[in-house]
Write a protein that holds these residues in place. Sequence first.
Motif, mmCIF file in Angstrom:
data_model
loop_
_atom_site.group_PDB
_atom_site.id
_atom_site.type_symbol
_atom_site.label_atom_id
_atom_site.label_comp_id
_atom_site.label_asym_id
_atom_site.label_seq_id
_atom_site.Cartn_x
_atom_site.Cartn_y
_atom_site.Cartn_z
ATOM 1 N N UNK A 146 56.048 -27.805 -17.790
ATOM 2 C CA UNK A 146 55.746 -26.600 -18.138
ATOM 3 C C UNK A 146 54.523 -26.271 -18.830
ATOM 4 N N UNK A 147 54.229 -27.103 -19.810
ATOM 5 C CA UNK A 147 52.970 -26.916 -20.631
ATOM 6 C C UNK A 147 51.661 -27.010 -19.526
ATOM 7 N N UNK A 148 51.982 -28.059 -18.501
ATOM 8 C CA UNK A 148 50.698 -28.355 -17.821
ATOM 9 C C UNK A 148 50.672 -26.981 -16.831
ATOM 10 N N UNK A 149 51.713 -26.483 -16.340
ATOM 11 C CA UNK A 149 51.731 -25.313 -15.503
ATOM 12 C C UNK A 149 51.163 -24.173 -16.247
ATOM 13 N N UNK A 150 51.542 -24.051 -17.495
ATOM 14 C CA UNK A 150 51.070 -22.930 -18.390
ATOM 15 C C UNK A 150 49.569 -22.924 -18.771
ATOM 16 N N UNK A 151 49.157 -24.214 -18.904
ATOM 17 C CA UNK A 151 47.643 -24.393 -18.807
ATOM 18 C C UNK A 151 47.016 -24.177 -17.626
ATOM 19 N N UNK A 152 47.353 -24.246 -16.197
ATOM 20 C CA UNK A 152 46.812 -24.167 -15.343
ATOM 21 C C UNK A 152 46.622 -22.504 -15.066
ATOM 22 N N UNK A 153 48.133 -21.938 -15.351
ATOM 23 C CA UNK A 153 47.906 -20.226 -15.254
ATOM 24 C C UNK A 153 46.795 -19.706 -16.195
ATOM 25 N N UNK A 154 46.915 -20.346 -17.465
ATOM 26 C CA UNK A 154 45.784 -19.718 -18.367
ATOM 27 C C UNK A 154 44.371 -20.102 -17.937
ATOM 28 N N UNK A 155 44.149 -21.298 -17.405
ATOM 29 C CA UNK A 155 42.784 -21.463 -16.747
ATOM 30 C C UNK A 155 42.398 -20.635 -15.677
ATOM 31 N N UNK A 156 43.343 -20.215 -14.667
ATOM 32 C CA UNK A 156 43.281 -19.416 -13.578
ATOM 33 C C UNK A 156 43.049 -17.807 -14.176
ATOM 34 N N UNK A 157 43.784 -17.347 -15.196
ATOM 35 C CA UNK A 157 43.569 -16.089 -15.871
ATOM 36 C C UNK A 157 42.176 -16.183 -16.352
ATOM 37 N N UNK A 158 41.932 -17.174 -17.145
ATOM 38 C CA UNK A 158 40.660 -17.242 -17.705
ATOM 39 C C UNK A 158 39.554 -17.145 -16.707
ATOM 40 N N UNK A 159 39.600 -17.813 -15.618
ATOM 41 C CA UNK A 159 38.701 -17.722 -14.329
ATOM 42 C C UNK A 159 38.499 -16.268 -13.842
#
Length: 344
Positions: A146-159
Amino acid sequence: MASNLPAPEGTEIQEPPTAGAWGEWNPTEDSVRPVRGKHRVAKQRGGLARSSTVLGVGVIAAVGASGIATAQDRPQVAISLPALPDLPDLPDLMPGGKAQQSDGGSGSEAATAARTGIIAQQSQQGADAGEVLRNRILQQAESQQDAAEAQVRAEAERAAQAAAAQEAKDKLEAARQAEEAKAQAEAKAAEEAETARKAAEAKAEQERLAASSGSWFLPTSAYTLTSYYGASGSMWSSGQHTGLDFAAPTGTPVKAVGAGKITSAGWSGAYGYRIVLQLEDGTEVWYCHLSSMSVTSGAVGAGETIGRVGATGNVTGPHLHLEVRKGGSTVNPLTWLESKGLNV
């Protein structure tokens, strides 16, 4: 010295050895019988084994007040050892050893059952602990996932936010560049207009200077001669044409042919709007059928614009009707213009 105490019951009396039988007797590792149980003789690093029971007695018998003496110099002493019961070894005393097995079948079975129950309980506890550990590992793995997926989503949102910000920045930059280009174009157009205005003013000034020096100008430009002086026809009230017609588009500038002054300007019946220019020698030049009049009175210079070509009065189309009069009588405008050096 010989001991006078009676030997304990069950103790085997050994005869003292003679010097002739053994010679000089010294206890060695091979001559000392190992004792079972706790009284086993430990080996010394030098090779000679010692015992608190056997070797101690031999040493006490062999050591005198004056030092170490040989067995031949001393009377033989009888050495007696008590009979010791066989003691069980340490492993036999451990749970499940031979000593505990000899207690009877019921005690052994109870101990076995107790151990079996403990083992079963420990096994059950171990299974429960394993299940708990497994669940904890799974929960930790899910949490990490879940933490990895949240990090991926956060990076996508930042991008995405960075891309949107860059796009907005690009749009602002494009708008700024467009505004700058527009401002530059307007400035250039204004500069060109100012340059054209200054050029027109300079040209007008040159024309005024030329008029003051006696220069002559054609009355209009971009024209076509359609009717000449003296032509006959029903279109003219006198039966003959009294001027020279310059056909040109409406609004074409009309200029003073020479320096003079405006003596009349306004509506004149069949002539439409008319301007009368009187030259310095008294010659009058009539400008007829005008659409507008720029100068209605006062002095004008040669080549100065005084009106616009039109179709007012008795006409069939837009044109400038030019008449030249001397002493109140008309003269041929074409001949008069050519006499001024103008190529009509």
